[in-house]
Design an enzyme around this catalytic site. Structure first.
Site, mmCIF file in Angstrom:
data_model
loop_
_atom_site.group_PDB
_atom_site.id
_atom_site.type_symbol
_atom_site.label_atom_id
_atom_site.label_comp_id
_atom_site.label_asym_id
_atom_site.label_seq_id
_atom_site.Cartn_x
_atom_site.Cartn_y
_atom_site.Cartn_z
ATOM 1 N N ARG A 3 40.420 42.097 35.758
ATOM 2 C CA ARG A 3 40.134 43.522 35.484
ATOM 3 C C ARG A 3 40.887 44.033 34.293
ATOM 4 O O ARG A 3 42.208 43.725 34.458
ATOM 5 C CB ARG A 3 40.231 44.271 37.014
ATOM 6 C CG ARG A 3 38.988 44.064 37.859
ATOM 7 C CD ARG A 3 37.691 44.525 37.500
ATOM 8 N NE ARG A 3 36.836 44.119 38.568
ATOM 9 C CZ ARG A 3 35.985 43.073 38.466
ATOM 10 N NH1 ARG A 3 36.063 42.178 37.751
ATOM 11 N NH2 ARG A 3 35.001 42.869 39.433
ATOM 12 N N HIS A 11 33.129 40.272 29.098
ATOM 13 C CA HIS A 11 33.023 40.391 30.662
ATOM 14 C C HIS A 11 32.057 39.035 31.225
ATOM 15 O O HIS A 11 31.228 39.449 31.872
ATOM 16 C CB HIS A 11 32.834 41.296 31.126
ATOM 17 C CG HIS A 11 33.139 41.554 32.576
ATOM 18 N ND1 HIS A 11 33.724 42.776 33.376
ATOM 19 C CD2 HIS A 11 33.020 40.682 33.568
ATOM 20 C CE1 HIS A 11 33.919 42.623 34.730
ATOM 21 N NE2 HIS A 11 33.467 41.269 34.881
HETATM 22 P P1 NDP Z 1 40.197 36.638 46.330
HETATM 23 O O1 NDP Z 1 40.285 37.901 46.922
HETATM 24 O O2 NDP Z 1 39.519 35.393 46.701
HETATM 25 O O3 NDP Z 1 41.794 36.251 45.971
HETATM 26 C C1 NDP Z 1 42.640 37.310 45.570
HETATM 27 C C2 NDP Z 1 43.949 36.558 45.405
HETATM 28 O O4 NDP Z 1 44.933 37.261 44.968
HETATM 29 C C3 NDP Z 1 44.675 35.898 46.882
HETATM 30 O O5 NDP Z 1 45.344 34.855 46.618
HETATM 31 C C4 NDP Z 1 45.565 37.220 46.977
HETATM 32 O O6 NDP Z 1 46.907 36.679 47.651
HETATM 33 C C5 NDP Z 1 46.315 37.610 45.605
HETATM 34 N N1 NDP Z 1 46.648 38.718 45.770
HETATM 35 C C6 NDP Z 1 46.139 40.068 46.098
HETATM 36 N N2 NDP Z 1 46.769 41.201 45.874
HETATM 37 C C7 NDP Z 1 48.266 40.659 45.575
HETATM 38 C C8 NDP Z 1 49.569 41.184 45.298
HETATM 39 N N3 NDP Z 1 49.695 42.474 45.496
HETATM 40 N N4 NDP Z 1 50.412 40.539 44.893
HETATM 41 C C9 NDP Z 1 50.397 39.023 44.764
HETATM 42 N N5 NDP Z 1 48.910 38.374 44.862
HETATM 43 C C10 NDP Z 1 47.916 39.293 45.379
HETATM 44 O O7 NDP Z 1 39.670 36.769 44.663
HETATM 45 P P2 NDP Z 1 38.607 36.009 43.703
HETATM 46 O O8 NDP Z 1 39.729 34.673 43.470
HETATM 47 O O9 NDP Z 1 37.569 35.724 44.333
HETATM 48 O O10 NDP Z 1 38.448 37.139 42.345
HETATM 49 C C11 NDP Z 1 39.610 37.558 41.921
HETATM 50 C C12 NDP Z 1 39.294 38.661 40.849
HETATM 51 O O11 NDP Z 1 38.541 38.031 39.910
HETATM 52 C C13 NDP Z 1 38.161 39.399 41.338
HETATM 53 O O12 NDP Z 1 38.845 40.542 42.176
HETATM 54 C C14 NDP Z 1 37.767 39.971 40.217
HETATM 55 O O13 NDP Z 1 38.180 41.241 39.812
HETATM 56 C C15 NDP Z 1 37.955 38.995 39.037
HETATM 57 N N6 NDP Z 1 36.894 38.500 38.706
HETATM 58 C C16 NDP Z 1 36.385 38.386 37.158
HETATM 59 C C17 NDP Z 1 35.251 37.832 36.788
HETATM 60 C C18 NDP Z 1 34.815 37.826 35.347
HETATM 61 O O14 NDP Z 1 33.772 37.334 34.885
HETATM 62 N N7 NDP Z 1 35.641 38.269 34.430
HETATM 63 C C19 NDP Z 1 34.150 36.983 37.629
HETATM 64 C C20 NDP Z 1 34.782 37.205 39.140
HETATM 65 C C21 NDP Z 1 35.857 37.728 39.440
HETATM 66 P P3 NDP Z 1 46.679 35.882 49.339
HETATM 67 O O15 NDP Z 1 45.898 34.649 48.969
HETATM 68 O O16 NDP Z 1 48.173 36.181 49.767
HETATM 69 O O17 NDP Z 1 45.958 37.042 49.929
HETATM 70 C C1 OXD Z 2 33.059 39.806 39.522
HETATM 71 C C2 OXD Z 2 32.843 39.931 38.028
HETATM 72 O O1 OXD Z 2 33.842 40.435 40.090
HETATM 73 O O2 OXD Z 2 31.808 39.673 37.449
HETATM 74 O O3 OXD Z 2 32.372 38.954 39.976
HETATM 75 O O4 OXD Z 2 33.763 40.316 37.468
#
Ligand code: NDP
Ligand code: OXD
Length: 310
Positions: free
Chosen positions: A225, A273
């Site tokens: 993000r 994006h």
């Molecule tokens: P998940 O919710 O599956 O995973 C999040 C990960 O981040 C987990 O491993 C979690 O740790 C870790 N995490 C969360 N908070 C912290 C913290 N404070 N410190 C350290 N680690 C932390 O998310 P996704 O993998 O599905 O997606 C990640 C992000 O990617 C989405 O939220 C979105 O913003 C972005 N995205 C962007 C897209 C694009 O096209 N640019 C498309 C899709 C998503 P733990 O495992 O310990 O809980």
């Molecule tokens: C998502 C994105 O969160 O597209 O899936 O950014």
């Protein structure tokens, strides 16, 4: 069952509604710009709903994010109490992110932006890059997408480090957990990939202080993000050589305004994006399945833990 879509682009909203009518013939499906009875709506399927809009549907059972990230829903002060939140994930989303991360990490690793600049002025100079086995890549976040990115990079031969809140065990990836292991993670990350969710704990995490803890001339790939990055800290870090280059898919303001200083900076690669988008064909099938499971009170794996915020 009654569903409403809110998507800022009217053309995309129409595409989604048409697809969902085919996938869920048992449901009445409309878009937010239609004339519909708000009290009838059970499920709102949304991307960036405006503040106040969700709360104007008094009988919602769940909100579905057309995206893996849910910050665009939770940042609304009006997210209704007692309503569930479901995100959208799936194999295609993961596959697209694998491709994006591999492409941009390899591009930085092989100095491709510099070679392209050389080619523009017909300059022939062949730098020798270390093999991937001697390049440390750090992946922040080891959820659906971070884990897939880390294992893809591992399979390409990189020396991969991962960082998450909790301990994970990933074959061939050195995993660091929490604040206490953050320094060691950053010190190993010559190329840093951000795939964290946006929460109060991660907003602004990519800042001058963090850049200073990376190896000199590190590269940044932010596909999570825009608000993870303190945008004002990036160009100074590139100017001083703390960072060598960055690839950014996400921004504070999207579309990125014409006047933004990131445009035209040769050290910054901008993508709109589109690292990993969800399309109405495959995404629609997942959303239909999640809504049916939710309506039947069956476990929905994509249901978001509202306390945790991701
Ligand atoms: P998940 O919710 O599956 O995973 C999040 C990960 O981040 C987990 O491993 C979690 O740790 C870790 N995490 C969360 N908070 C912290 C913290 N404070 N410190 C350290 N680690 C932390 O998310 P996704 O993998 O599905 O997606 C990640 C992000 O990617 C989405 O939220 C979105 O913003 C972005 N995205 C962007 C897209 C694009 O096209 N640019 C498309 C899709 C998503 P733990 O495992 O310990 O809980
Ligand atoms: C998502 C994105 O969160 O597209 O899936 O950014």
């Amino acid at each position: 069952m009654h569903l409403v879509f809110h998507i800022p682009s009217e053309r995309r909203a129409t595409w989604w509604v048409e697809q969902m009518r085919e996938l869920m013939p048992e449901a009445t499906v409309c878009k937010s710009s239609d004339d519909y009875e708000r009290a009838h709506i059970d499920y709102a399927i949304v991307w960036r709903p405006p503040n106040g809009w969700l709360a104007s549907h008094p009988n919602l059972k769940a909100v579905v994010s057309i995206g893996a990230g849910v910050d665009h829903v939770l940042e609304n002060a009006d997210f209704p109490g007692g309503v569930d939140l479901i995100r959208t994930t799936g194999d295609e989303l993961t596959q697209r992110m694998r491709e994006y991360v591999a492409l941009h990490v390899l591009r930085h690793h092989r100095l491709q932006p510099e070679l392209e600049r050389q080619a523009e002025v017909r300059r022939w100079k062949a730098p020798i890059t270390p093999p991937a086995t001697r390049r440390g890549v750090g992946v922040m976040g080891l959820g659906n997408l971070g884990l897939a990115a880390a294992t893809t990079l591992r399979d390409l031969g990189f020396d991969v480090h991962g960082w998450a809140r909790s301990r994970h065990d990933v074959d061939g990836v050195r995993v660091h957990a929490g604040e206490s292991e953050f320094d060691a993670f950053l010190a190993a990350s010559e190329i840093l990939v951000c795939l964290l969710p946006l929460t109060e704990a991660t907003r602004g995490i990519l800042n001058a202080e963090l850049f200073g803890r990376l190896p000199d001339k590190a590269c940044l790939v932010n596909a999570a993000r825009g608000e993870h990055l303190v945008e004002d800290d990036l160009i100074p870090a590139l100017d001083t050589g703390t960072l060598a280059a960055a690839t950014l898919d996400v921004f504070h303001e999207e579309p990125l305004p014409d006047t933004h200083p990131f445009w035209g900076d040769p050290r910054i690669t901008i993508t709109p994006h589109n690292a990993s988008q969800i399309d109405p064909e495959s995404g629609g099938r997942l959303i239909a399945e999640n809504i049916r499971r939710h309506a039947n009170a069956t476990v929905v794996e994509d249901q978001v833990d509202l306390e945790r915020g991701y």
